[in-house]
Design a protein around this motif. Structure first.
Motif, PDB file in Angstrom:
ATOM      1  N   LEU A 186      17.379 -26.851 -18.076  1.00  0.00           N
ATOM      2  CA  LEU A 186      16.879 -27.264 -18.960  1.00  0.00           C
ATOM      3  C   LEU A 186      17.292 -29.277 -19.049  1.00  0.00           C
ATOM      4  CD1 LEU A 186      17.438 -24.938 -21.580  1.00  0.00           C
ATOM      5  CD2 LEU A 186      15.736 -25.175 -20.622  1.00  0.00           C
ATOM      6  N   CYS A 187      16.918 -29.641 -19.262  1.00  0.00           N
ATOM      7  CA  CYS A 187      17.395 -31.396 -19.405  1.00  0.00           C
ATOM      8  C   CYS A 187      17.771 -31.876 -20.563  1.00  0.00           C
ATOM      9  CB  CYS A 187      16.092 -32.393 -18.935  1.00  0.00           C
ATOM     10  SG  CYS A 187      15.425 -31.514 -17.067  1.00  0.00           S
ATOM     11  N   LYS A 188      18.408 -32.114 -21.386  1.00  0.00           N
ATOM     12  CA  LYS A 188      18.434 -32.638 -22.470  1.00  0.00           C
ATOM     13  C   LYS A 188      17.960 -34.363 -22.839  1.00  0.00           C
ATOM     14  CE  LYS A 188      23.921 -31.547 -21.642  1.00  0.00           C
ATOM     15  NZ  LYS A 188      24.911 -31.603 -21.443  1.00  0.00           N
ATOM     16  N   PRO A 189      17.412 -34.198 -23.711  1.00  0.00           N
ATOM     17  CA  PRO A 189      17.686 -33.134 -24.824  1.00  0.00           C
ATOM     18  C   PRO A 189      17.122 -31.592 -24.949  1.00  0.00           C
ATOM     19  CG  PRO A 189      16.704 -35.460 -26.052  1.00  0.00           C
ATOM     20  CD  PRO A 189      16.699 -35.132 -24.610  1.00  0.00           C
ATOM     21  N   VAL A 190      17.330 -31.059 -25.001  1.00  0.00           N
ATOM     22  CA  VAL A 190      17.281 -29.727 -25.070  1.00  0.00           C
ATOM     23  C   VAL A 190      15.867 -29.395 -25.727  1.00  0.00           C
ATOM     24  CG1 VAL A 190      17.363 -27.538 -25.358  1.00  0.00           C
ATOM     25  CG2 VAL A 190      19.461 -28.392 -24.225  1.00  0.00           C
ATOM     26  N   ASP A 191      14.191 -29.101 -25.763  1.00  0.00           N
ATOM     27  CA  ASP A 191      13.339 -28.851 -25.804  1.00  0.00           C
ATOM     28  C   ASP A 191      13.062 -27.765 -26.598  1.00  0.00           C
ATOM     29  OD1 ASP A 191      10.400 -29.073 -26.364  1.00  0.00           O
ATOM     30  OD2 ASP A 191      10.120 -27.720 -25.731  1.00  0.00           O
ATOM     31  N   GLU A 250      27.749 -27.663 -29.953  1.00  0.00           N
ATOM     32  CA  GLU A 250      26.601 -27.182 -30.925  1.00  0.00           C
ATOM     33  C   GLU A 250      26.129 -26.890 -31.464  1.00  0.00           C
ATOM     34  OE1 GLU A 250      29.341 -29.335 -33.719  1.00  0.00           O
ATOM     35  OE2 GLU A 250      31.458 -28.552 -32.887  1.00  0.00           O
ATOM     36  N   GLN A 251      25.221 -27.701 -30.822  1.00  0.00           N
ATOM     37  CA  GLN A 251      23.827 -27.545 -31.315  1.00  0.00           C
ATOM     38  C   GLN A 251      23.038 -26.995 -30.273  1.00  0.00           C
ATOM     39  OE1 GLN A 251      21.801 -31.747 -29.717  1.00  0.00           O
ATOM     40  NE2 GLN A 251      20.431 -30.925 -30.625  1.00  0.00           N
ATOM     41  N   LEU A 252      23.301 -26.626 -29.518  1.00  0.00           N
ATOM     42  CA  LEU A 252      22.750 -25.540 -28.805  1.00  0.00           C
ATOM     43  C   LEU A 252      23.392 -24.345 -28.712  1.00  0.00           C
ATOM     44  CD1 LEU A 252      21.387 -24.835 -25.992  1.00  0.00           C
ATOM     45  CD2 LEU A 252      23.331 -25.153 -24.784  1.00  0.00           C
ATOM     46  N   GLU A 253      24.032 -23.674 -29.364  1.00  0.00           N
ATOM     47  CA  GLU A 253      24.484 -22.954 -29.501  1.00  0.00           C
ATOM     48  C   GLU A 253      23.488 -22.608 -31.331  1.00  0.00           C
ATOM     49  OE1 GLU A 253      28.459 -20.238 -31.944  1.00  0.00           O
ATOM     50  OE2 GLU A 253      28.716 -22.308 -31.052  1.00  0.00           O
ATOM     51  N   ARG A 254      23.527 -23.320 -32.175  1.00  0.00           N
ATOM     52  CA  ARG A 254      22.665 -23.373 -33.287  1.00  0.00           C
ATOM     53  C   ARG A 254      20.978 -22.887 -32.635  1.00  0.00           C
ATOM     54  NH1 ARG A 254      25.465 -27.853 -35.162  1.00  0.00           N
ATOM     55  NH2 ARG A 254      23.216 -29.164 -34.482  1.00  0.00           N
ATOM     56  N   VAL A 298      22.206 -27.041 -18.219  1.00  0.00           N
ATOM     57  CA  VAL A 298      21.516 -27.854 -19.319  1.00  0.00           C
ATOM     58  C   VAL A 298      22.171 -29.515 -19.289  1.00  0.00           C
ATOM     59  CG1 VAL A 298      21.567 -28.880 -22.064  1.00  0.00           C
ATOM     60  CG2 VAL A 298      21.918 -25.993 -20.808  1.00  0.00           C
ATOM     61  N   THR A 299      21.490 -30.121 -18.825  1.00  0.00           N
ATOM     62  CA  THR A 299      22.030 -31.485 -18.311  1.00  0.00           C
ATOM     63  C   THR A 299      20.897 -32.698 -18.074  1.00  0.00           C
ATOM     64  OG1 THR A 299      22.724 -33.122 -15.954  1.00  0.00           O
ATOM     65  CG2 THR A 299      20.786 -30.998 -16.255  1.00  0.00           C
ATOM     66  N   VAL A 300      21.748 -33.684 -18.237  1.00  0.00           N
ATOM     67  CA  VAL A 300      20.357 -34.844 -17.839  1.00  0.00           C
ATOM     68  C   VAL A 300      20.060 -35.365 -16.926  1.00  0.00           C
ATOM     69  CG1 VAL A 300      21.837 -36.299 -20.267  1.00  0.00           C
ATOM     70  CG2 VAL A 300      22.885 -36.558 -17.822  1.00  0.00           C
ATOM     71  N   LEU A 301      20.146 -34.695 -15.866  1.00  0.00           N
ATOM     72  CA  LEU A 301      20.332 -34.360 -14.407  1.00  0.00           C
ATOM     73  C   LEU A 301      19.402 -33.759 -13.677  1.00  0.00           C
ATOM     74  CD1 LEU A 301      24.144 -34.766 -12.890  1.00  0.00           C
ATOM     75  CD2 LEU A 301      22.863 -36.602 -13.539  1.00  0.00           C
ATOM     76  N   LEU A 346      13.499 -23.545 -24.495  1.00  0.00           N
ATOM     77  CA  LEU A 346      14.602 -23.150 -24.307  1.00  0.00           C
ATOM     78  C   LEU A 346      14.352 -21.939 -25.109  1.00  0.00           C
ATOM     79  CD1 LEU A 346      17.790 -22.378 -25.029  1.00  0.00           C
ATOM     80  CD2 LEU A 346      17.586 -23.087 -27.114  1.00  0.00           C
ATOM     81  N   GLU A 347      13.621 -21.496 -25.803  1.00  0.00           N
ATOM     82  CA  GLU A 347      12.551 -20.609 -25.673  1.00  0.00           C
ATOM     83  C   GLU A 347      12.410 -19.326 -24.824  1.00  0.00           C
ATOM     84  OE1 GLU A 347       8.995 -18.532 -29.157  1.00  0.00           O
ATOM     85  OE2 GLU A 347       9.844 -20.459 -29.376  1.00  0.00           O
ATOM     86  N   ARG A 348      11.471 -20.451 -24.289  1.00  0.00           N
ATOM     87  CA  ARG A 348      11.025 -19.361 -22.967  1.00  0.00           C
ATOM     88  C   ARG A 348      11.980 -19.204 -21.599  1.00  0.00           C
ATOM     89  NH1 ARG A 348       6.240 -24.010 -21.398  1.00  0.00           N
ATOM     90  NH2 ARG A 348       4.648 -23.761 -23.090  1.00  0.00           N
ATOM     91  N   ALA A 349      13.347 -19.729 -22.291  1.00  0.00           N
ATOM     92  CA  ALA A 349      14.504 -19.491 -20.956  1.00  0.00           C
ATOM     93  C   ALA A 349      14.719 -18.219 -21.155  1.00  0.00           C
ATOM     94  CB  ALA A 349      15.456 -20.672 -20.918  1.00  0.00           C
TER      95      ALA A 349
END
Length: 235
Positions: A102-107, A15-19, A83-86, A111-114
């Motif tokens: 992208l590492c969690k928590p997503v910056d 949900e957070q990533l979709e927003r 998108v991961t913590v690893l 995300l914008e650059r990606a």
């Protein structure tokens, strides 16, 4: 419209990533659709027509890296972003030609650059061209410039916005290079659904006023593909 999938076993993360994605794409004026999946198995049972997929690496039963490998084996040519913590799986991610990691928590800036790089690649892909080579010349024609293609006695007639281009070739080779943008409507014709005005009395009527025959053998598949194209355009 850009079709996006998010596959993560954490619903809150989905949900957070979709927003975050929606906020940025709406700012950029991009038409998009997001579908969320809570595991890889669920994803594999869904459609595979996404342009951009966000994948978590650690998921039960089937991880994101393995899912990405299966997608590439199935000839998925869209954009993959992990998108991961690893952080230790970064090399595995790029083996499957991931756009970003992208590492969690997503910056939000990362995300914008990606997203920006992903859109650039997707828009470049949309500008597909047909490459034509003969003994004396070579040329690229953008697919959106083509109305239809016909073959007569081993000679290809490519009807474009700039006129008719003639050269010797096989229509099957043209079909292979232009699918799925150009669709078969007759053993001797391919037509660009982008320029279709209507279908009536066994004829595909184009926006330039020309008519192309639709054979009985091709009619069912032609109508199916034409309706799929209309559905994608209206979505």
């Amino acid at each position: 419209m850009i079709k996006i999938a998010i596959c993560d076993d954490e619903p809150v993360m989905c949900e957070q990533l979709e927003r975050m994605i929606a906020f940025r794409l709406e700012q950029w004026g991009e038409a998009f659709q997001v579908t969320r999946y809570i595991n890889a198995v669920q994803f594999l049972h869904g459609p595979m027509d996404y342009d951009l997929i966000f994948l978590d690496i650690q998921m039960p039963h089937l991880g994101g890296i393995e899912l990405a490998k299966q997608l590439r084996e199935k000839a998925f040519e869209g954009v993959l972003i992990f998108v991961t913590v690893l952080t230790e799986c970064m090399l595995d991610a790029f083996e499957v030609e991931a756009m970003d990691y992208l590492c969690k928590p997503v910056d939000e800036l990362r995300l914008e650059r990606a997203l920006g790089r992903s859109l650039k690649r997707l828009h470049q892909k949309e500008e597909r061209s047909l490459s034509i080579r003969t003994m004396n010349w070579c040329r690229k024609i953008k697919l959106r410039e083509i109305y239809y293609c016909e073959v007569v006695n081993r000679k290809i007639y490519l009807h474009t916005r700039d006129g008719v281009l003639e050269y010797y070739g096989k229509i099957k080779e043209v079909e292979q290079q232009t699918a799925p943008e150009l669709i078969r409507c007759h053993r001797s014709y391919l037509v660009n659904p982008e320029h279709l005005s209507e279908y009536r009395d066994g004829q595909a009527v184009l926006t330039n006023g020309e008519q192309v025959p639709v054979s009985k053998n091709c009619r069912a598949l032609f109508m199916k593909k034409m309706m799929e194209y209309i559905g994608r355009s209206e979505a």
